[in-house]
Design a protein around this motif. Structure first.
Motif, PDB file in Angstrom:
ATOM      1  N   UNK A  30       2.897 -16.008   2.157  1.00 41.18           N
ATOM      2  CA  UNK A  30       2.251 -14.764   1.768  1.00 41.18           C
ATOM      3  C   UNK A  30       3.112 -14.178   0.664  1.00 41.18           C
ATOM      4  N   UNK A  31       2.475 -13.754  -0.410  1.00 41.18           N
ATOM      5  CA  UNK A  31       3.246 -13.216  -1.536  1.00 41.18           C
ATOM      6  C   UNK A  31       2.503 -12.033  -2.130  1.00 41.18           C
ATOM      7  N   UNK A  32       3.199 -10.918  -2.245  1.00 41.51           N
ATOM      8  CA  UNK A  32       2.555  -9.740  -2.829  1.00 41.51           C
ATOM      9  C   UNK A  32       2.811  -9.684  -4.327  1.00 41.51           C
ATOM     10  N   UNK A  33       4.027 -10.021  -4.724  1.00 37.39           N
ATOM     11  CA  UNK A  33       4.403  -9.853  -6.134  1.00 37.39           C
ATOM     12  C   UNK A  33       4.880 -11.149  -6.771  1.00 37.39           C
ATOM     13  N   UNK A  34       4.440 -12.256  -6.213  1.00 36.87           N
ATOM     14  CA  UNK A  34       4.669 -13.583  -6.780  1.00 36.87           C
ATOM     15  C   UNK A  34       6.078 -14.149  -6.590  1.00 36.87           C
ATOM     16  N   UNK A  35       7.009 -13.365  -6.050  1.00 37.72           N
ATOM     17  CA  UNK A  35       8.375 -13.898  -5.836  1.00 37.72           C
ATOM     18  C   UNK A  35       8.329 -15.029  -4.811  1.00 37.72           C
ATOM     19  N   UNK A  36       7.659 -14.768  -3.691  1.00 45.45           N
ATOM     20  CA  UNK A  36       7.569 -15.788  -2.645  1.00 45.45           C
ATOM     21  C   UNK A  36       6.747 -16.968  -3.148  1.00 45.45           C
ATOM     22  N   UNK A  37       5.691 -16.655  -3.903  1.00 44.59           N
ATOM     23  CA  UNK A  37       4.843 -17.713  -4.457  1.00 44.59           C
ATOM     24  C   UNK A  37       5.653 -18.650  -5.352  1.00 44.59           C
ATOM     25  N   UNK A  52      -0.620 -23.507   0.726  1.00 44.29           N
ATOM     26  CA  UNK A  52      -1.651 -22.618   1.249  1.00 44.29           C
ATOM     27  C   UNK A  52      -1.141 -21.190   1.161  1.00 44.29           C
ATOM     28  N   UNK A  53      -1.943 -20.337   0.529  1.00 46.94           N
ATOM     29  CA  UNK A  53      -1.569 -18.935   0.369  1.00 46.94           C
ATOM     30  C   UNK A  53      -2.300 -18.111   1.430  1.00 46.94           C
ATOM     31  N   UNK A  54      -1.533 -17.449   2.287  1.00 47.90           N
ATOM     32  CA  UNK A  54      -2.103 -16.588   3.327  1.00 47.90           C
ATOM     33  C   UNK A  54      -2.606 -15.306   2.658  1.00 47.90           C
ATOM     34  N   UNK A  55      -3.859 -14.982   2.888  1.00 46.15           N
ATOM     35  CA  UNK A  55      -4.408 -13.751   2.310  1.00 46.15           C
ATOM     36  C   UNK A  55      -4.751 -12.776   3.420  1.00 46.15           C
ATOM     37  N   UNK A  56      -4.398 -11.522   3.218  1.00 45.07           N
ATOM     38  CA  UNK A  56      -4.711 -10.505   4.226  1.00 45.07           C
ATOM     39  C   UNK A  56      -6.196 -10.150   4.147  1.00 45.07           C
ATOM     40  N   UNK A  57      -6.822 -10.009   5.315  1.00 46.08           N
ATOM     41  CA  UNK A  57      -8.245  -9.641   5.350  1.00 46.08           C
ATOM     42  C   UNK A  57      -8.449  -8.301   4.637  1.00 46.08           C
ATOM     43  N   UNK A  58      -7.501  -7.412   4.835  1.00 43.22           N
ATOM     44  CA  UNK A  58      -7.524  -6.134   4.117  1.00 43.22           C
ATOM     45  C   UNK A  58      -6.362  -6.186   3.129  1.00 43.22           C
ATOM     46  N   UNK A  59      -6.645  -6.485   1.856  1.00 45.35           N
ATOM     47  CA  UNK A  59      -5.551  -6.741   0.903  1.00 45.35           C
ATOM     48  C   UNK A  59      -4.592  -5.555   0.784  1.00 45.35           C
ATOM     49  N   UNK A  60      -3.357  -5.879   0.446  1.00 48.04           N
ATOM     50  CA  UNK A  60      -2.362  -4.842   0.200  1.00 48.04           C
ATOM     51  C   UNK A  60      -2.442  -4.407  -1.255  1.00 48.04           C
ATOM     52  N   UNK A  61      -1.899  -3.241  -1.532  1.00 50.61           N
ATOM     53  CA  UNK A  61      -1.859  -2.752  -2.907  1.00 50.61           C
ATOM     54  C   UNK A  61      -1.067  -3.735  -3.770  1.00 50.61           C
ATOM     55  N   UNK A  62      -1.405  -3.798  -5.054  1.00 50.30           N
ATOM     56  CA  UNK A  62      -0.708  -4.697  -5.975  1.00 50.30           C
ATOM     57  C   UNK A  62       0.790  -4.409  -5.932  1.00 50.30           C
ATOM     58  N   UNK A  63       1.136  -3.151  -5.822  1.00 47.18           N
ATOM     59  CA  UNK A  63       2.534  -2.787  -5.635  1.00 47.18           C
ATOM     60  C   UNK A  63       2.699  -2.356  -4.174  1.00 47.18           C
ATOM     61  N   UNK A  64       3.402  -3.200  -3.381  1.00 49.53           N
ATOM     62  CA  UNK A  64       3.504  -2.909  -1.940  1.00 49.53           C
ATOM     63  C   UNK A  64       4.080  -1.532  -1.634  1.00 49.53           C
ATOM     64  N   UNK A  65       4.857  -0.968  -2.572  1.00 46.75           N
ATOM     65  CA  UNK A  65       5.407   0.367  -2.316  1.00 46.75           C
ATOM     66  C   UNK A  65       4.290   1.386  -2.132  1.00 46.75           C
ATOM     67  N   UNK A  66       3.132   1.121  -2.762  1.00 44.30           N
ATOM     68  CA  UNK A  66       2.000   2.040  -2.608  1.00 44.30           C
ATOM     69  C   UNK A  66       1.393   1.939  -1.213  1.00 44.30           C
ATOM     70  N   UNK A  67       1.733   0.887  -0.496  1.00 42.79           N
ATOM     71  CA  UNK A  67       1.181   0.670   0.841  1.00 42.79           C
ATOM     72  C   UNK A  67       2.260   0.804   1.902  1.00 42.79           C
ATOM     73  N   UNK A  68       3.354   1.468   1.565  1.00 41.89           N
ATOM     74  CA  UNK A  68       4.499   1.363   2.471  1.00 41.89           C
ATOM     75  C   UNK A  68       4.234   1.983   3.844  1.00 41.89           C
ATOM     76  N   UNK A  69       3.371   2.991   3.936  1.00 41.45           N
ATOM     77  CA  UNK A  69       3.083   3.562   5.260  1.00 41.45           C
ATOM     78  C   UNK A  69       2.388   2.529   6.142  1.00 41.45           C
TER      79      UNK A  69
END
Length: 200
Positions: A30-37, A52-69
């Motif tokens: 799983x990679x949000x900002x391509x580092x893990x990818x 295989x790239x794991x995708x969240x059913x409910x995607x996270x914000x492009x910048x995970x900091x926006x989804x930190x809660x």
């Protein structure tokens, strides 16, 4: 992608040669900002694994900091967000070794990775976690979590530093992270794979 489209022939009941000694390898990440990818792609390049790239059913914000809660809530409450693209159990069954990649988010793997792992019978499969992170202070916490959700698997490394307080995932800077080997970033992947014996 078409990485799974090459037919595998019969159902494996014969004694067909396996492509590599260790059997089939999957790099699931799983990679949000391509580092893990980036690390995942390096592992694939060097080992010939499927990816295989794991995708969240409910995607996270492009910048995970926006989804930190949301992310903190999932991590601290051990939630299991849905996976949009779970593979068939039969497909997972083909692999002997699974690299599992994630960022460290709020001191834990992205919880969607745990959802993925718990969806399958991974008994006796070799699970090799890799994390990308800004700081290593929670590496052991994150590793321990992967081991906990794959209790019947074999792991590389086989053992982790003792988790000084497994119920506490929020205190930084505890001394139990030292000594866990990680690629760090894409540039460190090849040396790491050598050290863990996955490539010559």
């Amino acid at each position: 992608g078409d990485e799974f489209d090459n037919p595998d022939g019969p159902d494996g009941s014969g004694n067909a040669e396996t492509p590599s000694e260790g059997g089939k390898i999957l790099v699931a990440y799983f990679s949000a900002q391509r580092h893990t990818q980036a690390v995942a792609e390096c592992i694939v390049e060097l080992t010939g694994a499927d990816i295989y790239c794991i995708e969240a059913a409910e995607p996270y914000a492009a910048n995970p900091y926006d989804d930190s809660d949301r992310i903190r809530n999932e991590a601290y409450n051990d939630l299991r967000p849905g996976v949009a693209n779970l593979l068939d159990a039969e497909r997972i069954a083909q692999y002997d070794t699974i690299f599992i990649g994630s960022p460290c988010w709020w001191h834990q793997p992205a919880m969607v990775v745990c959802t993925f792992l718990e969806a399958y019978d991974l008994k006796d499969k070799v699970i090799i976690p890799f994390f990308t992170y800004g700081a290593t202070t929670y590496l052991n916490e994150s590793m321990q979590k992967i081991y906990k959700v794959t209790p019947d698997s074999k792991h590389i490394p086989e053992t982790l530093p003792e988790d000084l307080d497994p119920d506490d995932i929020t205190t930084p800077g505890r001394p139990d992270d030292a000594g866990i080997d990680m690629p760090g970033n894409a540039g460190g992947t090849e040396a790491w794979l050598r050290r863990i014996g996955m490539i010559e």
